[in-house]
Design a protein around this motif. Structure first.
Motif, short mmCIF file in Angstrom:
data_model
loop_
_atom_site.label_atom_id
_atom_site.label_comp_id
_atom_site.label_asym_id
_atom_site.label_seq_id
_atom_site.Cartn_x
_atom_site.Cartn_y
_atom_site.Cartn_z
N SER A 144 5.56 9.03 2.53
CA SER A 144 6.67 8.61 3.14
C SER A 144 6.67 7.06 2.94
O SER A 144 5.26 6.48 2.89
CB SER A 144 6.38 8.75 4.63
OG SER A 144 7.28 8.25 5.40
N ALA A 145 7.53 6.56 2.82
CA ALA A 145 7.59 5.10 2.75
C ALA A 145 7.85 4.50 4.03
O ALA A 145 7.37 3.44 4.43
CB ALA A 145 8.95 4.43 2.09
N ASP A 146 8.08 5.30 5.19
CA ASP A 146 8.22 4.87 6.65
C ASP A 146 8.09 5.88 7.44
O ASP A 146 8.99 6.50 7.70
CB ASP A 146 9.37 3.76 6.87
CG ASP A 146 9.32 3.25 8.27
OD1 ASP A 146 8.32 3.60 8.97
OD2 ASP A 146 9.97 2.30 8.31
N PRO A 147 6.70 6.36 7.86
CA PRO A 147 6.72 7.67 8.85
C PRO A 147 7.45 7.39 10.13
O PRO A 147 7.81 8.49 10.64
CB PRO A 147 5.24 7.66 8.98
CG PRO A 147 4.49 6.97 7.96
CD PRO A 147 5.44 5.96 7.54
N ARG A 148 7.76 6.12 10.40
CA ARG A 148 8.35 5.87 11.82
C ARG A 148 9.87 6.52 11.61
O ARG A 148 10.42 6.81 12.56
CB ARG A 148 8.54 4.63 12.20
CG ARG A 148 7.05 3.93 12.41
CD ARG A 148 7.27 2.26 12.36
NE ARG A 148 8.01 1.84 11.59
CZ ARG A 148 8.47 0.63 11.30
NH1 ARG A 148 8.25 -0.32 12.18
NH2 ARG A 148 9.14 0.13 10.23
N GLN A 149 10.52 6.40 10.61
CA GLN A 149 12.01 6.84 10.34
C GLN A 149 11.97 7.89 9.35
O GLN A 149 12.97 8.39 8.99
CB GLN A 149 12.52 5.48 9.68
CG GLN A 149 12.45 4.32 10.22
CD GLN A 149 13.24 3.35 9.76
OE1 GLN A 149 13.98 3.29 8.75
NE2 GLN A 149 12.81 2.02 10.23
N HIS A 150 10.82 8.62 9.17
CA HIS A 150 10.79 9.87 8.38
C HIS A 150 11.43 9.50 6.94
O HIS A 150 12.09 10.40 6.58
CB HIS A 150 11.54 11.01 8.91
CG HIS A 150 10.90 11.35 10.23
ND1 HIS A 150 9.63 11.98 10.44
CD2 HIS A 150 11.43 11.17 11.67
CE1 HIS A 150 9.49 12.20 11.85
NE2 HIS A 150 10.56 11.62 12.38
N VAL B 181 11.36 -1.98 0.94
CA VAL B 181 9.89 -2.18 1.18
C VAL B 181 9.43 -0.92 2.06
O VAL B 181 9.96 -0.78 3.09
CB VAL B 181 9.70 -3.52 1.65
CG1 VAL B 181 8.45 -3.82 1.75
CG2 VAL B 181 10.45 -4.53 0.67
N ALA B 182 8.39 -0.41 1.70
CA ALA B 182 7.37 0.46 2.36
C ALA B 182 6.92 0.06 3.54
O ALA B 182 6.59 -1.19 3.53
CB ALA B 182 6.43 1.11 1.60
N HIS B 183 6.83 0.46 4.71
CA HIS B 183 6.22 0.02 5.98
C HIS B 183 4.91 0.35 5.65
O HIS B 183 4.22 1.52 5.52
CB HIS B 183 6.71 0.64 7.39
CG HIS B 183 5.86 0.21 8.49
ND1 HIS B 183 6.37 -0.95 9.02
CD2 HIS B 183 5.07 0.72 9.21
CE1 HIS B 183 5.45 -0.94 10.03
NE2 HIS B 183 4.96 0.07 10.25
N ILE B 184 3.92 -0.72 6.05
CA ILE B 184 2.53 -0.64 5.81
C ILE B 184 1.79 -0.33 7.23
O ILE B 184 2.03 -0.45 8.03
CB ILE B 184 1.83 -2.14 5.45
CG1 ILE B 184 2.74 -2.75 4.33
CG2 ILE B 184 0.35 -1.88 5.06
CD1 ILE B 184 2.45 -3.99 4.24
N GLY B 185 0.87 0.83 6.89
CA GLY B 185 0.11 1.28 7.82
C GLY B 185 -1.52 0.82 7.77
O GLY B 185 -1.80 0.70 6.63
N GLU C 168 -6.55 12.23 2.15
CA GLU C 168 -7.10 11.00 2.98
C GLU C 168 -5.95 10.58 3.75
O GLU C 168 -6.41 9.95 4.82
CB GLU C 168 -7.67 9.98 2.34
CG GLU C 168 -9.29 10.83 1.73
CD GLU C 168 -9.10 11.27 0.27
OE1 GLU C 168 -10.08 11.74 -0.14
OE2 GLU C 168 -8.13 11.10 -0.27
N THR C 169 -4.80 10.46 3.36
CA THR C 169 -3.53 9.69 4.00
C THR C 169 -2.52 10.41 4.40
O THR C 169 -1.40 10.04 3.79
CB THR C 169 -3.39 8.43 3.03
OG1 THR C 169 -3.06 8.96 1.87
CG2 THR C 169 -4.62 7.90 2.94
N ASP C 170 -2.34 11.54 4.58
CA ASP C 170 -1.50 12.64 5.09
C ASP C 170 -0.39 11.89 6.04
O ASP C 170 -0.85 11.19 6.70
CB ASP C 170 -1.74 13.85 5.72
CG ASP C 170 -0.61 14.82 5.75
OD1 ASP C 170 0.08 14.91 4.84
OD2 ASP C 170 -0.44 15.43 7.05
N GLY C 171 0.89 11.85 5.63
CA GLY C 171 1.94 11.25 6.18
C GLY C 171 2.36 9.73 5.76
O GLY C 171 3.38 9.23 6.11
#
Length: 388
Positions: free
Chosen positions: A50-56, A207-211, A26-29
């Motif tokens: 991923s903890a932060d998909p923006r930064q891979h 800290v993980a980035h929140i989506g 449900e939450t790929d990425g």
């Protein structure tokens, strides 16, 4: 190719691992972590995504997440510890510890009522700003001065964010110690747990980035349409505090994604922790864990008595949650492992709890705010339940 799940489990917990892995469909990425402790030992330790998909940036053992209202459960543990030590009395008036609180009809509000969402302070009458949240004294003084939204004790409504300053100041006054230090001294340090309410600057990169899903944004846009200056919609304002927060609690850079808010004490929703830290703490609430037992059985029996359940002050369709003295209890809204389990979940899918019969602590944390009908933690808990 699916998300790789990293970590280890004890034999017999394979179905739990499979349920955790299924959540990434449900939450790929995005990322998540799961920790379960039983009889004082970690039996499940998993993470992925991923903890932060923006930064891979991958989720690792070092990744910590904003755990939103799971923080309220930690405040309930500390409150119960102070009761256990004779420093706090659930039946005492809040104003006994916090004299300034005795204003505008709040003189008879008890500590137990404040903990269980019965104080009538679920939202500010006058809008707060984001900058107000960065100064502990501003929300605390505003709550002390505010007239309740309903007659205190006559009913309940979820104090989504204000609960942190309301309860936090009670703990501060009763103990003489500020909340960030209470968390460290009473919970984090005894268990060597990566947990903060007020993140140190040198931990920011963990800290993980929140989506946030579009469905959740759409839901809060619909709630916003019910609110106006002439006719406030208090459940919506309980989330935004007027002008302080986005209704979904985050945007890409705002709300609890803002390092300034992560750095201050916001104990209604601002706790930051790893799953392992939280699960070890909840384990230690009900059974010795790393040589630590945080609460005794007789303390827990009082702290987990039902205080608030059923329809709330502001009409909404059921099912309804239930609370003890700060602890979220098993209900149709949040099923835990058994009817005796207690803990607190949090926005976006976070779930933490203890189960006394099975001597178990549980924590699932994630950085993807799925929204209504989130199956991830529920699926894991169901798989765990089927083992017993």
């Amino acid at each position: 190719m699916g998300t790789e799940v990293v970590g280890h489990i004890q034999p017999g917990f394979e179905a739990v691992r499979d349920a955790f892995r299924a959540g990434f469909e449900e939450t790929d990425g995005w990322g998540a972590a799961l920790s379960i402790w039983q009889d004082g030992e970690e039996v499940v330790h998993l993470h992925g995504g991923s903890a932060d998909p923006r930064q891979h940036k991958p989720w690792t053992d070092e990744t910590a997440a904003v755990v939103f209202s799971c923080t309220k459960g930690l405040m309930a543990i500390i409150a119960a510890q102070l009761v256990q030590e004779g420093k706090l009395d659930y039946q005492q008036k809040v104003a006994h510890y916090w004299p300034e609180f005795d204003a505008h009809g709040k003189a008879n509000i008890t500590v137990a009522e404040a903990l269980s969402h019965r104080a009538g302070l679920s939202a500010p009458r006058q809008p707060w700003s984001f900058e107000d949240l960065l100064d502990w004294s501003k929300p605390v003084n505003a709550l002390a001065e505010q007239e309740p939204l309903w007659p205190p004790g006559s009913g309940h409504a979820y104090h989504a964010i204000t609960h942190g300053w309301l309860v936090g100041e009670i703990l501060h006054r009763a103990s003489g110690t500020r909340v960030r230090d209470l968390v460290q001294q009473r919970l984090a340090q005894p268990l060597n747990a990566d947990l903060w309410v007020g993140l140190p600057e040198d931990k920011q990169d963990r800290v993980a980035h929140i989506g946030c899903s579009q469905a959740l944004y759409d839901l809060w846009d619909a709630e916003a349409a019910k609110d106006s200056p002439e006719q406030p919609y208090w459940p919506y304002r309980a989330m935004t505090l007027g002008n302080a927060l986005p209704a979904a609690l985050v945007t890409d850079t705002e709300g609890f994604n803002d390092p300034r808010l992560q750095a201050v004490e916001a104990p209604g929703a601002g706790g930051i922790a790893t799953a392992q830290a939280l699960a070890s703490i909840w384990s230690a609430v009900v059974t010795p864990t790393q040589g630590v037992r945080l609460l005794q059985d007789d303390t827990l029996s009082v702290a987990t008595e039902v205080m608030s359940q059923g329809p709330q002050i502001y009409p909404a369709p059921g099912p309804y949650p239930a609370w003890g003295r700060g602890f979220q209890l098993d209900s149709e809204v949040r099923r835990y492992l058994s009817s005796d389990s207690f803990g607190h979940d949090g926005a976006g899918g976070q779930v933490t709890f203890a189960d006394p019969e099975r001597r178990l602590g549980f924590a699932f944390v994630t950085n993807w705010m799925y929204g209504e009908g989130d199956p991830r933690a529920t699926r894991i808990i169901q798989a765990l339940k089927e083992m017993f």
